[in-house]
Design an enzyme around this catalytic site. Structure first.
Site, mmCIF file in Angstrom:
data_model
loop_
_atom_site.group_PDB
_atom_site.id
_atom_site.type_symbol
_atom_site.label_atom_id
_atom_site.label_comp_id
_atom_site.label_asym_id
_atom_site.label_seq_id
_atom_site.Cartn_x
_atom_site.Cartn_y
_atom_site.Cartn_z
ATOM 1 N N GLU A 232 -25.998 9.202 9.463
ATOM 2 C CA GLU A 232 -24.704 9.838 9.661
ATOM 3 C C GLU A 232 -23.731 8.951 10.411
ATOM 4 O O GLU A 232 -24.120 8.157 11.254
ATOM 5 C CB GLU A 232 -24.894 11.146 10.437
ATOM 6 C CG GLU A 232 -25.677 12.151 9.630
ATOM 7 C CD GLU A 232 -26.047 13.391 10.417
ATOM 8 O OE1 GLU A 232 -26.462 14.365 9.773
ATOM 9 O OE2 GLU A 232 -25.937 13.392 11.643
ATOM 10 N N CYS B 275 -18.366 6.814 15.312
ATOM 11 C CA CYS B 275 -19.722 6.696 15.838
ATOM 12 C C CYS B 275 -20.625 6.288 14.671
ATOM 13 O O CYS B 275 -20.693 6.978 13.657
ATOM 14 C CB CYS B 275 -20.130 8.052 16.417
ATOM 15 S SG CYS B 275 -21.783 8.083 17.091
ATOM 16 N N CYS C 252 -35.580 6.511 14.668
ATOM 17 C CA CYS C 252 -35.587 5.612 15.820
ATOM 18 C C CYS C 252 -36.995 5.560 16.384
ATOM 19 O O CYS C 252 -37.669 6.583 16.477
ATOM 20 C CB CYS C 252 -34.616 6.087 16.892
ATOM 21 S SG CYS C 252 -34.548 4.992 18.330
ATOM 22 N N CYS D 137 -36.992 9.084 22.443
ATOM 23 C CA CYS D 137 -36.587 9.787 23.672
ATOM 24 C C CYS D 137 -36.823 11.295 23.502
ATOM 25 O O CYS D 137 -36.609 11.845 22.420
ATOM 26 C CB CYS D 137 -35.126 9.516 23.989
ATOM 27 S SG CYS D 137 -34.792 7.766 24.251
ATOM 28 N N CYS E 26 -33.824 13.618 22.224
ATOM 29 C CA CYS E 26 -33.003 13.146 21.102
ATOM 30 C C CYS E 26 -33.626 13.543 19.770
ATOM 31 O O CYS E 26 -34.805 13.261 19.528
ATOM 32 C CB CYS E 26 -32.863 11.632 21.183
ATOM 33 S SG CYS E 26 -32.049 10.911 19.749
ATOM 34 N N GLY F 281 -30.408 5.799 15.797
ATOM 35 C CA GLY F 281 -31.098 4.518 15.922
ATOM 36 C C GLY F 281 -30.777 3.743 17.185
ATOM 37 O O GLY F 281 -29.809 4.031 17.881
ATOM 38 N N GLU F 282 -31.621 2.771 17.462
ATOM 39 C CA GLU F 282 -31.438 1.891 18.620
ATOM 40 C C GLU F 282 -30.895 0.557 18.087
ATOM 41 O O GLU F 282 -31.638 -0.232 17.500
ATOM 42 C CB GLU F 282 -32.789 1.709 19.334
ATOM 43 C CG GLU F 282 -32.814 0.620 20.392
ATOM 44 C CD GLU F 282 -31.663 0.674 21.383
ATOM 45 O OE1 GLU F 282 -31.474 1.694 22.058
ATOM 46 O OE2 GLU F 282 -30.933 -0.331 21.486
ATOM 47 N N SER G 247 -24.442 0.841 22.400
ATOM 48 C CA SER G 247 -25.161 1.724 23.323
ATOM 49 C C SER G 247 -26.656 1.465 23.148
ATOM 50 O O SER G 247 -27.170 1.463 22.034
ATOM 51 C CB SER G 247 -24.840 3.184 22.994
ATOM 52 O OG SER G 247 -25.618 4.051 23.797
ATOM 53 N N SER H 132 -28.066 3.756 28.241
ATOM 54 C CA SER H 132 -28.517 5.143 28.368
ATOM 55 C C SER H 132 -29.524 5.229 29.500
ATOM 56 O O SER H 132 -30.688 4.901 29.316
ATOM 57 C CB SER H 132 -29.144 5.596 27.049
ATOM 58 O OG SER H 132 -28.148 5.625 26.056
ATOM 59 N N HIS I 131 -30.074 8.011 32.114
ATOM 60 C CA HIS I 131 -30.710 9.340 32.106
ATOM 61 C C HIS I 131 -31.617 9.684 33.274
ATOM 62 O O HIS I 131 -32.099 10.820 33.363
ATOM 63 C CB HIS I 131 -31.503 9.576 30.813
ATOM 64 C CG HIS I 131 -30.736 9.305 29.571
ATOM 65 N ND1 HIS I 131 -29.469 9.803 29.352
ATOM 66 C CD2 HIS I 131 -31.034 8.565 28.472
ATOM 67 C CE1 HIS I 131 -29.040 9.391 28.171
ATOM 68 N NE2 HIS I 131 -29.955 8.632 27.627
ATOM 69 N N ASN J 153 -27.270 18.300 24.128
ATOM 70 C CA ASN J 153 -27.124 19.131 22.930
ATOM 71 C C ASN J 153 -28.506 19.567 22.498
ATOM 72 O O ASN J 153 -29.280 18.773 21.974
ATOM 73 C CB ASN J 153 -26.441 18.334 21.814
ATOM 74 C CG ASN J 153 -25.007 18.055 22.169
ATOM 75 O OD1 ASN J 153 -24.236 18.958 22.465
ATOM 76 N ND2 ASN J 153 -24.643 16.783 22.201
ATOM 77 N N CYS K 248 -23.629 14.355 19.979
ATOM 78 C CA CYS K 248 -24.640 13.355 20.341
ATOM 79 C C CYS K 248 -26.037 13.916 20.190
ATOM 80 O O CYS K 248 -26.312 15.018 20.639
ATOM 81 C CB CYS K 248 -24.546 12.970 21.801
ATOM 82 S SG CYS K 248 -23.030 12.262 22.256
HETATM 83 N N1 SAH Z 1 -30.134 4.462 20.762
HETATM 84 C C1 SAH Z 1 -28.961 4.258 21.511
HETATM 85 C C2 SAH Z 1 -27.717 4.752 20.826
HETATM 86 C C3 SAH Z 1 -27.780 6.043 20.083
HETATM 87 S S1 SAH Z 1 -27.938 7.503 21.033
HETATM 88 C C4 SAH Z 1 -29.091 4.864 22.886
HETATM 89 O O1 SAH Z 1 -30.043 5.597 23.129
HETATM 90 O O2 SAH Z 1 -28.258 4.547 23.722
HETATM 91 C C5 SAH Z 1 -26.329 7.695 21.766
HETATM 92 C C6 SAH Z 1 -26.319 8.515 23.044
HETATM 93 O O3 SAH Z 1 -26.616 9.891 22.776
HETATM 94 C C7 SAH Z 1 -27.351 8.026 24.033
HETATM 95 O O4 SAH Z 1 -26.821 7.938 25.331
HETATM 96 C C8 SAH Z 1 -28.369 9.135 23.953
HETATM 97 O O5 SAH Z 1 -29.138 9.169 25.102
HETATM 98 C C9 SAH Z 1 -27.528 10.338 23.745
HETATM 99 N N2 SAH Z 1 -28.286 11.502 23.264
HETATM 100 C C10 SAH Z 1 -29.373 11.496 22.487
HETATM 101 N N3 SAH Z 1 -29.791 12.758 22.241
HETATM 102 C C11 SAH Z 1 -28.941 13.571 22.889
HETATM 103 C C12 SAH Z 1 -28.839 14.995 23.014
HETATM 104 N N4 SAH Z 1 -29.679 15.803 22.391
HETATM 105 N N5 SAH Z 1 -27.825 15.478 23.750
HETATM 106 C C13 SAH Z 1 -26.941 14.660 24.347
HETATM 107 N N6 SAH Z 1 -26.982 13.321 24.262
HETATM 108 C C14 SAH Z 1 -27.969 12.777 23.539
HETATM 109 FE FE1 SF4 Z 2 -33.420 6.319 19.852
HETATM 110 FE FE2 SF4 Z 2 -31.192 6.431 21.348
HETATM 111 FE FE3 SF4 Z 2 -32.335 8.671 20.367
HETATM 112 FE FE4 SF4 Z 2 -33.541 7.324 22.321
HETATM 113 S S1 SF4 Z 2 -31.552 8.355 22.439
HETATM 114 S S2 SF4 Z 2 -34.527 8.142 20.477
HETATM 115 S S3 SF4 Z 2 -33.043 5.228 21.763
HETATM 116 S S4 SF4 Z 2 -31.412 7.040 19.182
#
Ligand code: SAH
Ligand code: SF4
Length: 379
Positions: free
Chosen positions: A91, A104, A111, A115, A118, A163-164, A195, A217, A219, A304, A347
């Site tokens: 997406e 975005c 990925c 996490c 996510c 993705g990362e 990111s 990121s 957290h 989210n 996100c």
């Molecule tokens: N993989 C990279 C970039 C994609 S995620 C990263 O982790 O940075 C982009 C952002 O969305 C990151 O900061 C991630 O931690 C955040 N994110 C992931 N899942 C989320 C969720 N369920 N609610 C809010 N933010 C989230």
């Molecule tokens: Fe991958 Fe970023 Fe999601 Fe972590 S937050 S699983 S690194 S996309």
């Protein structure tokens, strides 16, 4: 198989043109047709010699990812789902703002970082996107949204989709270069943000190859807590991550790192966590061996929720109290507005329809769940 010209940055395209016995400057013309005018048909490219057009038609193509669906939110956010083959979809999300538009962009189908909070991470890893698939998202969105007068609408790109990005570096780099190139999308380095969850060696590579704005990121303010949320922390713990951030700042187009912090109810969102975070980035915490001070801003992201996570969003009051601690310590702190909620474009909700090839459920089950007592200990 035809060579996909969307896989090249300008340097790569020049080398390709030379391999066809063409002068390098032809590459500039071709690149502008592809990225600025959005042309895919070589016959359209009227200032290229007919012989070159014919040659290209035989061996090359301009092929972005195929659009599967488009969803428009009441707030103007637009989400596109692209087919990247073998049952995988990724997406891209366009977020209009008063003075600018942000796109975005996704870098992988699924990925591998996994996490806890996510939904992309919960799907497991399917495959890396190609440069054509990454830059193709921008090319598509730019053409789709362009004003009738031809004015550009996207001046910010954030690699914050699925993705990362730093685990797909080989494809990411030409894509970033194309975004920045004046003959491509001409975006400012300050307005292209990578990111990352903290792939330390690749932060250093990016610093050398193509320093753009960096968001990390974070957290969590301690390794114990972060290990359970971002599994990559076990490989690259906070001390190493902060050192890499510090090194990055030498070459970064901005003089700060953006730390993203997803606010999870009862997990990482107390005022004590905020105070620990202040100590961490000020060089006063145990997890920051070097005692490094990191010039930074914080971006708090309200979580989210999605059912499989078992996690909840922090209350507004919690988020405000957390932000206040950071602000009182002198850090610019913003709370991310949630956009596109009604179309699941926020996100971490970019689920796509990725086929899980790594059995994410099992993998996540093996990950340590943070026990309550430990939460208390870090608080
Ligand atoms: N993989 C990279 C970039 C994609 S995620 C990263 O982790 O940075 C982009 C952002 O969305 C990151 O900061 C991630 O931690 C955040 N994110 C992931 N899942 C989320 C969720 N369920 N609610 C809010 N933010 C989230
Ligand atoms: Fe991958 Fe970023 Fe999601 Fe972590 S937050 S699983 S690194 S996309």
């Amino acid at each position: 198989m035809a060579v996909n010209l969307l896989d090249f940055d300008l340097e790569g395209l020049a080398a390709y043109c030379e391999s066809l016995g063409e002068k390098r400057f032809r590459a500039v013309q071709l690149f502008r047709w592809i990225h600025q005018k959005g042309a895919s048909d070589f016959e359209q490219m009227s200032d290229l010699a007919k012989s070159l057009r014919g040659k290209l038609a035989g061996v090359a193509e301009v092929q972005g990812p195929r659009l599967l669906s488009e969803h428009r939110s009441a707030d103007g956010t637009v989400k596109w789902l692209f087919d990247v083959g073998a049952g995988n979809a990724v997406e891209a999300v366009y977020i209009p703002e008063a003075d600018r538009g942000t796109l975005c962009v996704s870098s992988q189908a699924g990925c591998a970082v996994g996490c806890r909070f996510c939904s992309t991470g919960h799907q497991g890893f399917s495959r890396n996107l190609s440069t054509a698939e990454i830059v193709g998202q921008l090319r598509f969105a730019e053409r789709r949204m362009r004003q009738p007068d031809g004015e550009r609408v996207i001046d910010n790109v954030v690699m914050m989709g699925m993705g990362e990005p730093l685990q797909n570096y080989a494809a990411l780099l030409p894509a970033l270069r194309t975004m920045l190139d004046d003959h491509g999308y001409g975006l400012s380095r300050r307005r292209v943000t990578v990111s990352t969850s903290g792939v330390v060696p690749m932060i250093d590579r990016l610093r050398e190859d193509c320093p753009v704005a960096l968001a990390v990121s974070l957290h969590a303010p301690t390794d114990t807590l972060r290990d359970g949320l971002v599994p990559l922390n076990r490989k690259y713990p906070l001390a190493e991550l902060l050192e890499a951030c510090r090194r990055y700042l030498d070459k970064a187009p901005r003089d700060f790192i953006t730390f993203e912090y997803c606010m999870l109810d009862g997990v990482n969102d107390t005022p004590e966590h905020a105070a620990e975070l202040v100590r961490l980035v000020s060089g006063q915490a145990a997890a920051n061996r070097g005692g490094l001070h990191i010039p930074c801003k914080f971006n708090l992201i309200p979580f989210n929720p999605f059912p499989a996570s078992g996690l909840l969003r922090s209350s507004r009051a919690r988020v405000q109290a957390f932000a206040l601690v950071l602000q009182d310590a002198g850090f610019v702190t913003t709370v991310r507005k949630t956009r596109g909620d009604d179309i699941d474009a926020a996100c971490g909700q970019l689920a796509g329809e990725v086929q899980d090839r790594t059995n994410a459920r099992e993998r996540l089950a093996r990950q340590r769940v943070i026990p309550i007592s430990e939460r208390g200990a870090t608080a």
